[in-house]
Design a protein around this motif. Structure first.
Motif, short mmCIF file in Angstrom:
data_model
loop_
_atom_site.label_atom_id
_atom_site.label_comp_id
_atom_site.label_asym_id
_atom_site.label_seq_id
_atom_site.Cartn_x
_atom_site.Cartn_y
_atom_site.Cartn_z
N LYS A 21 9.50 14.06 70.11
CA LYS A 21 8.38 13.50 70.89
C LYS A 21 8.65 12.05 71.24
CE LYS A 21 4.18 13.22 72.58
NZ LYS A 21 4.18 12.93 74.00
N GLN A 24 10.98 12.05 74.17
CA GLN A 24 10.24 12.40 75.38
C GLN A 24 9.42 11.21 75.88
OE1 GLN A 24 7.93 15.74 74.08
NE2 GLN A 24 9.61 17.20 74.30
N ASP A 25 8.78 10.51 74.95
CA ASP A 25 7.99 9.34 75.32
C ASP A 25 8.88 8.23 75.90
OD1 ASP A 25 5.74 10.68 74.48
OD2 ASP A 25 5.55 9.59 72.58
N GLU A 27 11.69 8.66 77.47
CA GLU A 27 12.10 9.11 78.80
C GLU A 27 10.99 8.86 79.82
OE1 GLU A 27 13.11 13.14 77.82
OE2 GLU A 27 15.21 12.64 77.41
N THR A 28 9.76 9.15 79.43
CA THR A 28 8.61 8.92 80.31
C THR A 28 8.43 7.43 80.58
OG1 THR A 28 7.48 10.89 79.48
CG2 THR A 28 6.10 9.23 80.55
N MET A 29 8.52 6.62 79.53
CA MET A 29 8.37 5.18 79.68
C MET A 29 9.48 4.61 80.56
SD MET A 29 7.31 4.34 75.75
CE MET A 29 7.25 2.57 75.90
N SER A 30 10.68 5.10 80.40
CA SER A 30 11.81 4.65 81.20
C SER A 30 11.59 4.99 82.67
CB SER A 30 13.11 5.29 80.70
OG SER A 30 14.20 4.90 81.49
N SER A 31 11.16 6.21 82.92
CA SER A 31 10.91 6.65 84.29
C SER A 31 9.79 5.84 84.94
CB SER A 31 10.55 8.14 84.28
OG SER A 31 10.22 8.57 85.57
N ASN A 32 8.73 5.60 84.20
CA ASN A 32 7.57 4.89 84.76
C ASN A 32 7.81 3.39 84.91
OD1 ASN A 32 6.08 7.21 85.00
ND2 ASN A 32 5.10 6.98 83.01
N SER A 33 8.62 2.81 84.04
CA SER A 33 8.81 1.36 84.04
C SER A 33 10.01 0.90 84.85
CB SER A 33 8.96 0.85 82.61
OG SER A 33 10.21 1.26 82.07
N MET A 37 16.42 3.43 78.93
CA MET A 37 16.03 3.77 77.56
C MET A 37 16.64 2.78 76.58
SD MET A 37 15.86 7.94 77.48
CE MET A 37 15.79 7.97 75.73
#
Length: 63
Positions: A21, A24-25, A27-33, A37
């Protein structure tokens, strides 16, 4: 923190096993920011280090 540069000096590789998890978080933070990573992990460790100077044997005396 977005204007600061991270991982610009000598680099070493670190391999760790962490909860799926968290990956996954990240990866999401990297994509959004737009931050890598690697930079997100460096930022997190720097923040942890500054909050836990006692782990490094540094005795901070706050009033």
């Amino acid at each position: 923190m977005k204007t600061q540069e991270h991982n610009k000096t000598e680099l070493k590789e670190l391999t760790v096993k962490i909860e799926a998890k968290l990956i996954q978080d990240l990866e999401t933070m990297s994509s959004n920011s737009g931050l890598s990573m690697e930079d997100l992990v460096a930022i997190a460790i720097k923040r942890f280090r500054s909050s836990h100077a006692d782990y490094m044997g540094i005795d901070l005396d706050y009033p």
